[in-house]
Design an enzyme around this catalytic site. Sequence first.
Site, PDB file in Angstrom:
ATOM      1  N   VAL A  38       0.972  -1.308   0.020  1.00 59.25           N
ATOM      2  CA  VAL A  38      -0.130  -0.153   0.131  1.00 59.25           C
ATOM      3  C   VAL A  38       0.868   1.268  -0.001  1.00 59.25           C
ATOM      4  O   VAL A  38       2.054   1.204   0.446  1.00 59.25           O
ATOM      5  CB  VAL A  38      -0.926   0.018   1.124  1.00 59.25           C
ATOM      6  N   SER A  39       0.215   2.279  -0.374  1.00 59.50           N
ATOM      7  CA  SER A  39       0.756   3.689  -0.584  1.00 59.50           C
ATOM      8  C   SER A  39       2.286   3.667  -0.910  1.00 59.50           C
ATOM      9  O   SER A  39       2.387   3.129  -2.496  1.00 59.50           O
ATOM     10  CB  SER A  39       1.123   4.016   0.934  1.00 59.50           C
ATOM     11  N   ASN A  40       3.373   4.028  -0.365  1.00 64.19           N
ATOM     12  CA  ASN A  40       4.629   4.018  -0.901  1.00 64.19           C
ATOM     13  C   ASN A  40       5.142   2.661  -1.486  1.00 64.19           C
ATOM     14  O   ASN A  40       5.579   2.322  -2.545  1.00 64.19           O
ATOM     15  CB  ASN A  40       5.712   4.643  -0.102  1.00 64.19           C
ATOM     16  N   GLY A  85       3.252   1.905  -4.672  1.00 67.21           N
ATOM     17  CA  GLY A  85       3.916   2.563  -5.803  1.00 67.21           C
ATOM     18  C   GLY A  85       5.229   1.810  -6.323  1.00 67.21           C
ATOM     19  O   GLY A  85       5.522   1.665  -7.110  1.00 67.21           O
ATOM     20  N   ASN A  95       1.562   5.336  -4.102  1.00 71.50           N
ATOM     21  CA  ASN A  95       2.134   6.499  -4.495  1.00 71.50           C
ATOM     22  C   ASN A  95       2.860   6.479  -5.908  1.00 71.50           C
ATOM     23  O   ASN A  95       3.719   5.938  -5.824  1.00 71.50           O
ATOM     24  CB  ASN A  95       3.180   7.004  -3.137  1.00 71.50           C
TER      25      ASN A  95
END
Length: 701
Positions: free
Chosen positions: A293-295, A298, A321
């Site tokens: 998830v998130s960074n 990404g 991200n």
Amino acid sequence: MKRIMLGTVIGVSVFASSAWATNNPALNTLPGFIQGEIAQTAYDGITDDLLTAGLGASGLAGPAPVFNDVLAPTPAELRRLAIYNNYRALVDTVPGGGYGTFFGPGVGAAGEGLISGEEYLAYMTVPGSDVPVIVMAQVPDSFDPANACMVTAPSSGSRGIYGAIGTSGEWGLKKGCAVVYTDKGTGTGSHNLETDSAQRRNGTLTDADEPVQFRADLSDTARGDFSALWPDRFAFKHAHSKVNPEADWGQHVLQSIEFGFYVLNERFGRPLPNGETLITIKPENTVVIASSVSNGGGSSVRAAEQDHRGLIDGVAVSEPNVNPRVDTSFTIRQGDGPVITEHSRSLLDYTTALAVYQGCANLAPAIRDTAPLNAVFNSPVVDENICNSLANKGLVTGATLDERATDALRILNENFGIQPEQNLLAPVHFGLAVAQSISMTYANAYGRAGVEDRVCGLSMAATDASGAVTPLAPAAEAALFSASNGIPPTAGVNLVYDGALGQPTHLAASASPSSSQLDYGLDALLCLRSLAQGSDAVTGGALSGDAAALADAIAMGISEVRASGDLHGKPAVFVTGRADAILPINHTSRPYFGLNQRVEGQKSNLRYYEILNAHHLDVLNGFPGFADRYVPLHHYYFQALDLVWAKLTDRQPLPPSQVVRTVPRGAITTPLTEANLPAISADPAATDRIRFVDNQLRIPE
């Protein structure tokens, strides 16, 4: 603890090719990027385990574990608290919010959800850098070599190696898959410049000349000179490693997969009489899902883009991200709303805008009294001073405070493409210094600046009740590995504005020299905004000298992290909350999906599910004001993983891209049920489908 000695020294590259890069892929060989020894630990699933560190589902929802000696915690104690804190930072464990019903270690598992298996921990590097990156593989005892699977778990945010334990870690371990983690060059690596103390890989502290997660690139003399001027400061790996780690996040994930295959074949490969091992577990017979998830999400997306060796089969990420390559050939439109042409702004662009304007926007009548915890985390006096400072600089208009705050909110929504759905969430994020900390860390990282550069007069240190710099308490420093999220303010280390009026001061309590007001050090935030936009944030004029050079370096750093949108046809799912107040969807998931449609066209297998009444930090849903408005995005992330798994193992088609219309529960005392969380539909109504038509990404209202 059993250790596998590899006969190498940290910091000296082995350059032994991995099996996947040689002409003889039959033999298992240590990847050349691994530095030093691999620490291997077995967990029995009774007294300790891979997922919960022995705490179990109820322990993760209970009080934090404590150290026997707060000044000298053991590696096992540090690991346990790190898993506890990282799990709870991303997952709402408050009763009624879905924990124990829709997700959690005990859901779909026996008892408390403890998982036995082995954990392998190592340092690695990427080409062109000697900054240590941590990689870890967890292999549950339920792993079946005949049905091999692997899930990636790069850390979210700037977290350490256990930063994805409660997300892709939990899903993968419960599925019986090997899970491969990396701190992706960020992590909790802190360096006390006053004492030279830094964290070993296991979290314990040392000031000796030995392998550590991170030390600033300063000689002893330079470090002493710096500390004489700026005592008690800290350097952190993400901000101060001088390597722009985000540029290598995809490579970090790919290397973690390689490391995972090495570990699996050391355990399950076919031993030969000469001591070598034949590879039996390989990409061709292993289901590999790039996730997190998130960074971390990404990072897995970038890995899938860069995967030219067939290591990854599918992608399932939440709120990733991603900084998509800017492509003005398509637009975005939600319902009958405005057509968005200026999408795909960089993280630093929109985050510095939030850092500058959100404090004033907190007082806009439309959200002032309705935004949850606004009055708890934000000072109306400081916010008013921010509005006055912005008005005096000509950055907001209005004769009254209400008009100025409303204009600040308008600027964010209209000029920067921030969704109105995030307006109620943004105040608490500002109070938690989310945009401020991201702006400072990423400006340093993109510009490859060192701690000694003190970009925009900002540094990192503990502060006292008045905001003055003070030494970090020894007990707090001993726990940094377990308590820090890798991006100050965190675990007692704060952002300090060295240029504040009077003396270096905690940024949130700083008065700006230009205003002589307590305005959250607005001068420093405007400096960061100037570096992000490449011109003076107040006058619009050109930057000069060192500022211009740093702005150019930052622009180059941002260009290095832009995503291509090409997933090479891999089955992929993005789930994102429409109310995401950290990674605005008009600059992340939405334009990435549009770019992918432009790049891959009919070959695309990417699906995008936009979840209503969901946002970035599920942990906030445990508080009144959030519980009644929002649902856990985490639940839909696990659905995304299930869908990609079904696609890869049973060839089930991925549902079309769609908006999922959830139903908030209305009160924290009302438990979530399936009625609140409708499943992603295999055949959504036409009015719910997300489409890319005539070079426009069309999102239903």
